[in-house]
Each structure stands twice: as structure tokens, then as C-alpha cells.
Design an enzyme around this catalytic site. Sequence first.
Site, PDB file in Angstrom:
ATOM      1  N   LYS A 235       0.814  -1.199  -0.065  1.00 56.28           N
ATOM      2  CA  LYS A 235      -0.216  -0.071   0.183  1.00 56.28           C
ATOM      3  C   LYS A 235       0.924   1.306  -0.091  1.00 56.28           C
ATOM      4  CE  LYS A 235      -2.087   2.648   2.845  1.00 56.28           C
ATOM      5  NZ  LYS A 235      -1.865   3.885   1.800  1.00 56.28           N
TER       6      LYS A 235
ATOM      7  N   GLU B 277       9.632   1.445  10.903  1.00 54.06           N
ATOM      8  CA  GLU B 277      10.675   2.636  10.449  1.00 54.06           C
ATOM      9  C   GLU B 277       9.886   3.915  10.543  1.00 54.06           C
ATOM     10  OE1 GLU B 277      13.899   2.273   9.808  1.00 54.06           O
ATOM     11  OE2 GLU B 277      13.859   0.044   9.356  1.00 54.06           O
TER      12      GLU B 277
ATOM     13  N   CYS C 228      13.237  11.195   6.812  1.00 50.24           N
ATOM     14  CA  CYS C 228      13.376  10.610   8.289  1.00 50.24           C
ATOM     15  C   CYS C 228      14.844  10.747   8.953  1.00 50.24           C
ATOM     16  CB  CYS C 228      12.836   9.228   8.183  1.00 50.24           C
ATOM     17  SG  CYS C 228      13.857   8.101   7.400  1.00 50.24           S
TER      18      CYS C 228
ATOM     19  N   GLU D 278       9.429  16.418  15.071  1.00 54.11           N
ATOM     20  CA  GLU D 278      10.029  16.127  13.723  1.00 54.11           C
ATOM     21  C   GLU D 278       9.331  17.224  13.096  1.00 54.11           C
ATOM     22  OE1 GLU D 278       8.533  12.600  11.677  1.00 54.11           O
ATOM     23  OE2 GLU D 278      10.847  12.260  11.024  1.00 54.11           O
TER      24      GLU D 278
HETATM   25  P1  NAD Z   1       2.251   8.310   7.594  1.00 55.15           P
HETATM   26  O1  NAD Z   1       2.480   7.792   8.746  1.00 55.15           O
HETATM   27  O2  NAD Z   1       1.061   9.256   7.804  1.00 55.15           O
HETATM   28  O3  NAD Z   1       1.574   7.480   6.556  1.00 55.15           O
HETATM   29  C1  NAD Z   1       2.673   6.440   6.307  1.00 55.15           C
HETATM   30  C2  NAD Z   1       1.708   5.318   5.610  1.00 55.15           C
HETATM   31  O4  NAD Z   1       0.784   4.711   6.818  1.00 55.15           O
HETATM   32  C3  NAD Z   1       0.810   5.600   4.346  1.00 55.15           C
HETATM   33  O5  NAD Z   1       0.724   4.836   3.537  1.00 55.15           O
HETATM   34  C4  NAD Z   1      -0.636   5.919   5.064  1.00 55.15           C
HETATM   35  O6  NAD Z   1      -1.668   5.560   4.202  1.00 55.15           O
HETATM   36  C5  NAD Z   1      -0.326   4.740   6.047  1.00 55.15           C
HETATM   37  N1  NAD Z   1      -1.430   4.991   7.127  1.00 55.15           N
HETATM   38  C6  NAD Z   1      -2.049   6.050   7.721  1.00 55.15           C
HETATM   39  N2  NAD Z   1      -2.815   5.827   8.867  1.00 55.15           N
HETATM   40  C7  NAD Z   1      -2.714   4.509   8.965  1.00 55.15           C
HETATM   41  C8  NAD Z   1      -3.371   3.427   9.697  1.00 55.15           C
HETATM   42  N3  NAD Z   1      -3.977   3.890  10.777  1.00 55.15           N
HETATM   43  N4  NAD Z   1      -3.026   2.211   9.575  1.00 55.15           N
HETATM   44  C9  NAD Z   1      -2.276   1.545   8.687  1.00 55.15           C
HETATM   45  N5  NAD Z   1      -1.763   2.479   7.867  1.00 55.15           N
HETATM   46  C10 NAD Z   1      -2.015   3.805   7.819  1.00 55.15           C
HETATM   47  O7  NAD Z   1       3.616   8.981   7.348  1.00 55.15           O
HETATM   48  P2  NAD Z   1       3.972   9.994   6.010  1.00 55.15           P
HETATM   49  O8  NAD Z   1       3.484  11.424   6.532  1.00 55.15           O
HETATM   50  O9  NAD Z   1       3.324   9.206   4.727  1.00 55.15           O
HETATM   51  O10 NAD Z   1       5.579  10.146   5.913  1.00 55.15           O
HETATM   52  C11 NAD Z   1       6.428  10.788   6.807  1.00 55.15           C
HETATM   53  C12 NAD Z   1       6.617  10.067   8.152  1.00 55.15           C
HETATM   54  O11 NAD Z   1       7.331   8.797   7.570  1.00 55.15           O
HETATM   55  C13 NAD Z   1       7.737  10.807   8.855  1.00 55.15           C
HETATM   56  O12 NAD Z   1       7.325  10.792  10.174  1.00 55.15           O
HETATM   57  C14 NAD Z   1       9.007  10.268   8.654  1.00 55.15           C
HETATM   58  O13 NAD Z   1      10.102  10.431   9.561  1.00 55.15           O
HETATM   59  C15 NAD Z   1       8.794   8.646   8.426  1.00 55.15           C
HETATM   60  N6  NAD Z   1       9.766   8.082   7.525  1.00 55.15           N
HETATM   61  C16 NAD Z   1      10.626   7.153   8.297  1.00 55.15           C
HETATM   62  C17 NAD Z   1      11.420   6.579   7.302  1.00 55.15           C
HETATM   63  C18 NAD Z   1      12.338   5.430   8.379  1.00 55.15           C
HETATM   64  O14 NAD Z   1      12.861   4.654   7.371  1.00 55.15           O
HETATM   65  N7  NAD Z   1      12.318   5.392   9.564  1.00 55.15           N
HETATM   66  C19 NAD Z   1      11.587   6.695   6.249  1.00 55.15           C
HETATM   67  C20 NAD Z   1      10.726   7.468   5.576  1.00 55.15           C
HETATM   68  C21 NAD Z   1       9.733   8.069   6.338  1.00 55.15           C
END
Ligand code: NAD
Length: 456
Positions: free
Chosen positions: A155, A230, A264, A357
Site C-alpha cells: 500500500k 521505520e 526521516c 520532527e
Molecule cells: P504516515 O505515517 O502518515 O503514513 C505512512 C503510511 O501509513 C501511508 O501509506 C498511510 O496511508 C498509512 N497509514 C496512515 N494511517 C494508517 C493506519 N491507521 N493504519 C495503517 N496505515 C496507515 O507517514 P507519512 O506522512 O506518509 O510519512 C512521513 C513520516 O514517515 C515521517 O514521520 C518520517 O520520519 C517517516 N519516515 C520514516 C522512515 C524510516 O525509514 N524510519 C523513512 C521515511 C519516512
Amino acid sequence: MSQTLSVIEPATEAVLEELPRAGVEEVDAAVARAKAALPAWRSLSPGDRAAALRRIADAVEAQLEDLATLEARNAGKPITDAQGEIGMVVDTFRYYAGAPERLLGDTIPVAGGMAFTVREPLGVVGLIVPWNFPLTIAAWKLAPALAAGNTVVLKPAELTPLSALAFERIALEAGLPEGVVNVVVGPGSVCGTRMVEHPDIAKIAFTGSTEVGRTIAAGAAQTIKRVTLELGGKSANVVFADADIEAAAAAAPGAAFGNAGQDCCARSRILVERPIVDRFLAAMDDAVQQIRVGDPLDASTAMGPLISAGQREQVAAYAPDDAPIAIRGKAPDGPGYWYPPTVLCPIDADAPAAVEEIFGPIVVVIPFDSEARAIELANDTIYGLSGSVWTRDGAKALRVCRAIETGNLSINSNTSVRVATPFGGFKQSGVGRELGPHALDHYTEIKTIFYATGAQ
Ligand code: NAD
């Protein structure tokens, strides 16, 4: 909820594509396809599975320019970055093509026979990924999952689904059997939640915010699903007075403003030894003024727009008009979610911009007076993903690296991610490791088999 989803180009605010929006039924159908494809895929000979991964790598490489352009337009990232990211997708599949034939077990001396371990695939694995590095982060999960004999439901984030859909098509054309990779495009709250609940999904591999990661960990507990998470970061870039100050200052903007700060691993807290703060800021100012913010498709662009209007609004709240803006770069006017590179200094170590963040192009600079204080500041966060240490004193560099509670550190460099090395977070930055040999541990179960021989 609307039946379609508009995919927006962040640099122009124009609609790139309208897609059907998946819901629970589509997730269930994708899981059923993945489950049906599992027996054949997991029993394919290791060499044949390796060959399939190599064919995917070749097919992605053949379409690298098109995929990079798609990613640059959909995520608003500079085309040269996008080319590098699709290159990493290719490298990740090539690396894990080596894995099916190297999933080794142990033989363990025991009484009465032979005991040995084998690695079994988990089954159907659910991959949930964010919008900042859409296909690259998907590949970090897809390649080891497939190498280990799992089938997957992927997804992508609602904002950036196009490269995942293109990948699904490319993998099929490259000969991957139907049902091994299944992409579902829909909201996290509906599709993601269903994946976490689904009894036929054995594991969720998630990259995204710490907040959603918490929800996923709690949901996964109901079926004792495996999870790797992650999550977010607030990484420290520690610059000692004995460092190559100009090199550290020239590199710092890239580490904070790369991908418009939506990274991130962003080194979004720069800790600088007090005697060199002014010199560091002056050198950093030169570097920030040189950052070209603009059209992602222009090869000279270093920074694009933010992903959405909402993201820009959230980011801007960290630098209101009365904020201590020490350095500010330029950004275009007009359509597009632009925000200039911004450096805040002086700022309290417990101010929201120094603690939370931001996930945008705002970085804070905080002075420190001793090695112990630098470590204390670096560790004063719920996160622990990345970080850097700049010094010419090798022993100090290693001492500080051992003391910082974070998963990935670099000395006199701001790099975090390599295909061959494990990547992941301490503390609330996550659970588990991606990439390198270690990722395979998270896509396999160890099975112990005892064969009685009668001998002692
Ligand atoms: P997000 O957590 O809002 O969404 C990530 C994914 O989760 C999306 O596909 C979203 O549709 C899905 N999602 C949202 N709510 C959900 C739920 N309740 N259940 C299951 N899935 C759900 O994150 P974002 O805004 O897309 O990305 C930014 C974040 O990602 C930042 O916090 C960043 O630090 C983190 N990030 C971490 C890494 C790492 O490797 N540690 C890498 C990239 C981004």
C-alpha cells in the site's frame, strides 16, 4: 468517501491522475491473490527466485528515466535525486537476488540425532509505505520479502501511488507470477487498518510516522503479527571545534534540506561547539544561498516543493514571523507548495522546533560546551534514527558514536543509507532493521528440525 483519488503534482498543484480509491474489499481481494500465489512462489527453486529478482532489477533499470520522471513529478523531488532513488531500487533488487541461495541455517549438536534450522517465509506480508521516497522505500521491503519466498500486498501513500503502480506492471512484464506483488491504492485509515487486522497477513512492514506506527503496533498485537517499523527522527549533527568546519558547514544544508527536509534521516538539529558557532553559521549561510529551489524536472534544481499544502502549513508553523531566523534561502512564488530553506538560531533546546520532527526544510542550530553536553543533547529526544559526528579526533568520534542512542551514524559525513548495511531506529524511531543481510531476519521464521538417529 469519494470513489476516486486525485494525484497532485506538488510543483504545479495540477492533477496528475485520477485513480479508483480502494477500500476493504480491494484489500481482501489482494490478500486472497497473494495467498493463492504463495505456494508456488515459496517452492520455486532458490535459483529461479533469484533469477526473477534479477529480471525485475533489469526491467526497472531499463525504465529508470521514465520512473524517475514519474517520481519527480508526483513527489516533487529533484530529477537527479529521483534518478538516484530509482537506481537504488535496481541495486536493492540486485543485492537481494543473492539472498535466496544464501538463506543459510545452522546445525546444532544435540543428543540422539541431528538438529538443524531452516528459514521459512512468513507468508503474505503487508507493506505500508510513506510518500517521501515512494518506490525506494517500497523496494527495501519488496526485495527481501520476495527473496525469502513471501508474497506481498503493497500500500503506497495516497499522495504518491504512481511509481508503485508502475512497478507492479513492470514486475509482471518481467515475468513475476500473478499475485506475488499486489498494489492497493487507498487511504491508510481504511486500507492500512484492514491490512493490520487481516488474519491472512503474517507481517506488516511499515515506514511512516511514529504516531501511525504506534497504532499499527497496537493493532498487530491482536493477531500477534510480526511488525517492523521505520518511524520518525530528529537526528543530531554534532560539529566539534576541531572538525573541518567549512566541510561540515557546506554539508549541513544538504543533510537538513535534502528532499525538502522530508527525510526521516534529516539532520534537523545541528549541535555546534560554542567557539565556532559564528564561523559555522557564516559558512552555512553561503551554502544555503546556493541551494536552487525550483522545478523538480530541471537538472540544476537541488530542492523541490513540499508534498502538499497541508504539509507546508504544518512546517511553516515552526517558523512564525517572530522566530529567530538566522538564515533563509529563496523559494519560488506562484503555484506549488514552496518553502525556503530556513535555519533557526539561537533557539532553546526544548523549543518545539528543536524537539519535534518538522519534516520540512527548517533546521535548528544549538551550541554546546563539552563532549558530555553534546551527547546529552543528542540523546534528549524520543527518536533515535540517524546522526553525524564531525571531528578530526578519531577516538572522540568513536566515543561519541558509541554514546549516541541511534541506529545509524556517520563520521565526517551525513550519509545514512546503503543497500548493504542495516538501517533502522533506536527508541521511538522504530523496531527491526531494513537493508543489508539483517533485513532477511525480518522476512523469515526460523524452524528447528530434529532428526532422531538413535545415536547419542
Ligand atoms: P504516515 O505515517 O502518515 O503514513 C505512512 C503510511 O501509513 C501511508 O501509506 C498511510 O496511508 C498509512 N497509514 C496512515 N494511517 C494508517 C493506519 N491507521 N493504519 C495503517 N496505515 C496507515 O507517514 P507519512 O506522512 O506518509 O510519512 C512521513 C513520516 O514517515 C515521517 O514521520 C518520517 O520520519 C517517516 N519516515 C520514516 C522512515 C524510516 O525509514 N524510519 C523513512 C521515511 C519516512
